[in-house]
Write an enzyme that holds these catalytic residues in place. Structure first.
Site, PDB file in Angstrom:
ATOM      1  N   HIS A 135       0.819  -1.224   0.000  1.00 55.97           N
ATOM      2  CA  HIS A 135       0.000   0.000   0.000  1.00 55.97           C
ATOM      3  C   HIS A 135       0.850   1.269   0.000  1.00 55.97           C
ATOM      4  CE1 HIS A 135      -3.669  -2.214   0.488  1.00 55.97           C
ATOM      5  NE2 HIS A 135      -3.353  -2.700   1.680  1.00 55.97           N
ATOM      6  N   ASP A 175      -2.449 -10.613  -2.213  1.00 56.45           N
ATOM      7  CA  ASP A 175      -3.013 -10.071  -0.974  1.00 56.45           C
ATOM      8  C   ASP A 175      -4.468  -9.691  -1.267  1.00 56.45           C
ATOM      9  OD1 ASP A 175      -1.929  -8.486   1.776  1.00 56.45           O
ATOM     10  OD2 ASP A 175      -3.696  -7.594   0.847  1.00 56.45           O
ATOM     11  N   HIS A 197      -6.096  -7.220  -0.491  1.00 57.46           N
ATOM     12  CA  HIS A 197      -6.264  -5.792  -0.787  1.00 57.46           C
ATOM     13  C   HIS A 197      -5.521  -5.411  -2.063  1.00 57.46           C
ATOM     14  CE1 HIS A 197      -6.572  -6.168   3.686  1.00 57.46           C
ATOM     15  NE2 HIS A 197      -7.621  -5.379   3.492  1.00 57.46           N
ATOM     16  N   ASP A 252      -4.096 -12.761   3.444  1.00 57.47           N
ATOM     17  CA  ASP A 252      -5.360 -12.315   4.034  1.00 57.47           C
ATOM     18  C   ASP A 252      -6.579 -12.665   3.182  1.00 57.47           C
ATOM     19  OD1 ASP A 252      -4.470 -10.450   2.213  1.00 57.47           O
ATOM     20  OD2 ASP A 252      -4.447  -8.760   3.617  1.00 57.47           O
TER      21      ASP A 252
HETATM   22  C1  X5A Z   1      -1.099  -5.059   4.003  1.00 53.28           C
HETATM   23  C2  X5A Z   1      -2.551  -5.101   4.352  1.00 53.28           C
HETATM   24  C3  X5A Z   1      -4.472  -3.883   5.101  1.00 53.28           C
HETATM   25  C4  X5A Z   1      -4.862  -2.530   5.562  1.00 53.28           C
HETATM   26  C5  X5A Z   1      -6.267  -2.508   6.049  1.00 53.28           C
HETATM   27  C6  X5A Z   1      -6.599  -1.202   6.687  1.00 53.28           C
HETATM   28  N1  X5A Z   1      -3.102  -3.953   4.722  1.00 53.28           N
HETATM   29  N2  X5A Z   1      -7.935  -1.176   7.178  1.00 53.28           N
HETATM   30  O1  X5A Z   1      -3.154  -6.156   4.323  1.00 53.28           O
HETATM   31 ZN    ZN Z   2      -4.003  -7.052   2.718  1.00 49.50          ZN
END
Ligand code: X5A
Ligand code: ZN
Length: 646
Positions: free
Chosen positions: A149, A188, A190, A281
Site C-alpha cells: 500500500h 493479498d 487488498h 489475508d
Molecule cells: C497489508 C494489508 C491492510 C490494511 C487494512 C486497513 N493492509 N484497514 O493487508
Molecule cells: Zn491485505
C-alpha cells in the site's frame, strides 16, 4: 554420486535451492503501547515457528535480513518520505510520533518501526538478488511491516516502504543481473495501490493484482483497483486488476482467474523473474479478508507460476491476520517451492457467477494488449457446468487403491493443512434449500428396492450384508410416496466384487431401452436435494457437496437428452443419471453406469457376474415385500438377469 544425491533428495535435501529469510528485529515494530492490532509481531513469529517445526527451514537456505540502502528505497519513494521513516523511531520524534501516525491512513509507529521498515525492504532485495543471480531457485521473505500500500510519499495500510516495488527496481537497475522483465503477482486480498502507481508507466513490470474491491468500497476504498486501471503510456496494458465484487472468494475463483487471465498473460509476457506480494489475508479464517482460499489453493496458485521465469520466484509477505491461516498457507507454499509437489484438485465446485463476469470484463479490457485474452471464455464454463478439478476418491471399485496412494503421498499432507472452516457454507446451504422444494421419483432396480436398505441412504446406517456405513442424507424425511413400475430396460449384474457387498456382481441397468426388456423398479418420491445425497453415496467420492451434483440445469438437460454423465463422480459406477419419463408431473430418474461401461462389460474387460446370495436376497426381499412378485418369481427374475448375455 549422482544417484546417491537423487535418492537422498526426498528425505533430506530438496531438489531445489530455496531461500528463507526471517529476522526477529522486524518484530520490534508494534503499536506504541502494544495495544492489540491485526498487523502485529506474532504474524511473522507464527509463520517462522510453523516452518521450523514442520522441518521446512531446515531444508532451506536461511538468510539474514539486511537494511535496505537509501538509494534503493529512493527509486520508489520521495526523499521526504524516506527521511521520515529513517528518523521516525529516534528520540527526537518521541513527542510527535503518535501524532504523525494518526494523520496517516491505518498506520502506527514506534521505536522499532524504522529499523523494521529498512529490514523488510532490504530483505526482499536480498532474497531477490540471490534468486536473480541463480544462487537460489526461489525464496520467501517473511517480512513486516508489509509494503504494497505504501506510495511514493505516503505510508498507509500498515505499510511503510513498498518492499516489493523497491526490490523490483533494484533488479531492473542492476543490469548485470539480466533481469529485464518482471511479473509482480499481488494476491493479498487488498489492492496493491502503491505498487500499481510505482510501475504505472513502466512496461518492464507487469503488475497483476487480484483483490476485494466491491466497486470501490473495500480498503483502500477508491477506484485505483478497478479493472479499467490498465497503466498508461508505454505501461498501458502492463497493469492488470481483478476486482472481486464480493467476499467469500476461494480456491475456485482464484484458480479461474489464474487459468483465464494470469497464466495466459504470463506466458505471453515471458518474465525473467516473478515477485509475489504474498499476503495471506484472502485465506480462509482471515478476520479482515473474508475470503476462503485454502493452503491447498495457495499451493496451486504458486505451482502454476513456477512454470515461468525458469522458476525464479520470490515471495514477500504482505498482509494476513489469522495466525493459523497464514502459517498453514505459508507452509503449503514452501512445500511447493521445495518439492514442486504435484498439486491437483480443489475444494469447491465452482467460481461465483460474479467471478466469471469479472474475468470477462478484465479480458475485454486487456485483449488489445494481450492477444491470448481475445477469445470469449467458453459459455460452457461460464454457465458453471464444468467443475473445477476436484480431489476424487473413487468408490467401491478397484481404482480406489491408487487414489488412496495418491492421497497418502500428495494430497493429504497439503489438504490436512486446511483451516477447518468453510466460509462458503452459505453457498452450499442455498443449493440445498433450493432443491429441497423439488420432488423427483428416484427409481431403483437394485438393493434399494428393499425399503429398509434404501432408508439407510436417507437416515444413515448400515444394513446386514453391507460392508460399509451409509452417511445418510442431510434431509432425513422419509420418501413421501412409493410406487412400482415396469420399464423396457435391461437389468444385469456385473463386476467381480465390490467394497459394499463383497464377492459377486451388483445390479446395473442398461441406460438404453429396448422393447423386449423389462425391469421392475421401485420409485421413491424424494426431493432433488435428497437425490443428490443418494447420488453421492452411490458413487462414494470425496466430492464435498458445496454445490449439487445434479441441479435444475441437469434436470432440464436429462429430460432433453435422456441421460447425463456426472463429471464430478465419473469414477463412481452409478454416475449416469437416466430419465425415465414423468409420473404425475414429477420426473422419474435413475442412476446407472454409462455406455462406455456397457462396452467394457460386453467385451469382458469388466466381468458380468452373478450376485452374491446376500445381495440377491436383498433384491428378492424388495420385490416380494413391495408386492411385485412372489418369492419364486423374484428368484427367477434375478436369475434370468444374471445369466442372459448382454
Ligand atoms: C497489508 C494489508 C491492510 C490494511 C487494512 C486497513 N493492509 N484497514 O493487508
Ligand atoms: Zn491485505
Amino acid at each position: 554420486m549422482e544417484a546417491v544425491e537423487t535418492a537422498s533428495r526426498s528425505t533430506s535435501r530438496s531438489l531445489r535451492r530455496v531461500g528463507i529469510l526471517y529476522d526477529e528485529r522486524m518484530c520490534r515494530h508494534h503499536t506504541p503501547d502494544d495495544e492489540p492490532h491485526p498487523e502485529n509481531p506474532n504474524r511473522i513469529r507464527a509463520i517462522w515457528n510453523k516452518l521450523q517445526s514442520a522441518g521446512i527451514s531446515q531444508r532451506c537456505e536461511v538468510l539474514s535480513a539486511k537494511e535496505a540502502e537509501d538509494k534503493y528505497i529512493l527509486s520508489v519513494h520521495g526523499k521526504s518520505h524516506v527521511d521520515l521513516i529513517r528518523n521516525i523511531s529516534s528520540q527526537q520524534y518521541n513527542s510527535r510520533r503518535n501524532r504523525i501516525a494518526s494523520k496517516l491512513n491505518s498506520i502506527y509507529l514506534n521505536e522499532g518501526s524504522s529499523e523494521a521498515a529498512y529490514l523488510a525492504a532490504g530483505s526482499v532485495i536480498e532474497v531477490a538478488k540471490r534468486v536473480a543471480k541463480g544462487e537460489l531457485d526461489s525464496a520467501f521473505a517473511i517480512v513486516r511491516p508489509p509494503g504494497h500500500h505504501a506510495e511514493h510519499d505516503e505510508a498507509m495500510g500498515f505499510c511503510l516502504f513498498n518492499n516489493v516495488a523497491i526490490a523490483t527496481n533494484f533488479l531492473l537497475n542492476e543490469k548485470e543481473l539480466g533481469i529485464n522483465k518482471i511479473l509482480i503477482v499481488d494476491w493479498d486480498v487488498h489492492h496493491g495501490n502503491g505498487t500499481q502507481k510505482t510501475f504505472w508507466k513502466d512496461p518492464r513490470v507487469l503488475f497483476f493484482s487480484v483483490h476485494r474491491h466491491e466497486f470501490g468500497s473495500f480498503y483502500p476504498s477508491n477506484d485505483d483497483g478497478d479493472y479499467t486501471m490498465i497503466g498508461e503510456g508505454p505501461g498501458a496494458g502492463y497493469n492488470i486488476n481483478v476486482p472481486w465484487e464480493n467476499g467469500r472468494c476461494g480456491d475456485a475463483d482464484y484458480l479461474a482467474v489464474w487459468d483465464h487471465i494470469l497464466i495466459p498473460v504470463a506466458k505471453q509476457f515471458n518474465p525473467d523473474m516473478i515477485l509475489i506480494s504474498a499476503g495471506f489475508d484472502a485465506a480462509v479464517g482471515d478476520p479482515l479478508g473474508g475470503c476462503c482460499v485454502t493452503p491447498y489453493g495457495y499451493a496451486m496458485l504458486l505451482r502454476k507460476l513456477m512454470d515461468f521465469a525458469r522458476g525464479k520466484i520470490v515471495l514477500a509477505l504482505e498482509g494476513g491476520y489469522n495466525l493459523a491461516s497464514i502459517s498453514n498457507s505459508a507452509l503449503a507454499c514452501m512445500e511447493v517451492l521445495l518439492d514442486e509437489k504435484i498439486v491437483t484438485g480443489s475444494t469447491e465446485a465452482y467460481p461465483f457467477e460474479s467471478t466469471w463476469r469479472v474475468i470477462q470484463v478484465v479480458r475485454q479490457e486487456l485483449k488489445a494488449f494481450w492477444s491470448v485474452l481475445a477469445d470469449e471464455v467458453p459459455t460452457k464454463l461460464i454457465s458453471q457446468k464444468a467443475p473445477i478439478p476436484k480431489i476424487l476418491i473413487s468408490s467401491c471399485d478397484s481404482e480406489a487403491e491408487d487414489v488412496e496412494e495418491l492421497l497418502q503421498e500428495v494430497i493429504r499432507p497439503l489438504s490436512t493443512l486446511r483451516v477447518d472452516e468453510d466460509c462458503r457454507e452459505s453457498a452450499s446451504v442455498s443449493w440445498r434449500s433450493d432443491l429441497s422444494n423439488i420432488d423427483i421419483w428416484y427409481a431403483t432396480f437394485g438393493s434399494n428396492m428393499w425399503k429398509p436398505r434404501f432408508l439407510f441412504y436417507i437416515e444413515g446406517g448400515q444394513v446386514d450384508g453391507m460392508q460399509k456405513l451409509c452417511s445418510g442424507s442431510m434431509d432425513k424425511r422419509p420418501p413421501k410416496e412409493i410406487l412400482w413400475k415396469i420399464f423396457p430396460h435391461r437389468l444385469f449384474f456385473g463386476r467381480e466384487s465390490t467394497r459394499t457387498w463383497g464377492l459377486g456382481g451388483v445390479a446395473f441397468l442398461h441406460p438404453e431401452s429396448k422393447n423386449e426388456d423389462i425391469v421392475h423398479m421401485c420409485l421413491y418420491r424424494i426431493t432433488l436435494e435428497q437425490f443428490n445425497d443418494v447420488l453421492h453415496q452411490e458413487n462414494i467420492s470425496s466430492y464435498d457437496m458445496s454445490s449439487p451434483l445434479f441441479d435444475l440445469t441437469s434436470l432440464d438437460c436429462v429430460k432433453e437428452k435422456g441421460s447425463i454423465n456426472l463429471e464430478a463422480v465419473k469414477k463412481g459406477w452409478y454416475h449416469n443419471v437416466v430419465y425415465l419419463g414423468m409420473e404425475r408431473d414429477i420426473p422419474i430418474l435413475t442412476m446407472t453406469c454409462d455406455l462406455s461401461d456397457i462396452e467394457n462389460f460386453k467385451s469382458g474387460k469388466v466381468p458380468l457376474h452373478a450376485p452374491s446370495e446376500d445381495y440377491a436376497n436383498t433384491l428378492v426381499k424388495g420385490l416380494v415385500e413391495g408386492g411385485q412378485l412372489s418369492e419364486e418369481e423374484a428368484v427367477s427374475y434375478i436369475k434370468e438377469a444374471a445369466t442372459k448375455p448382454l
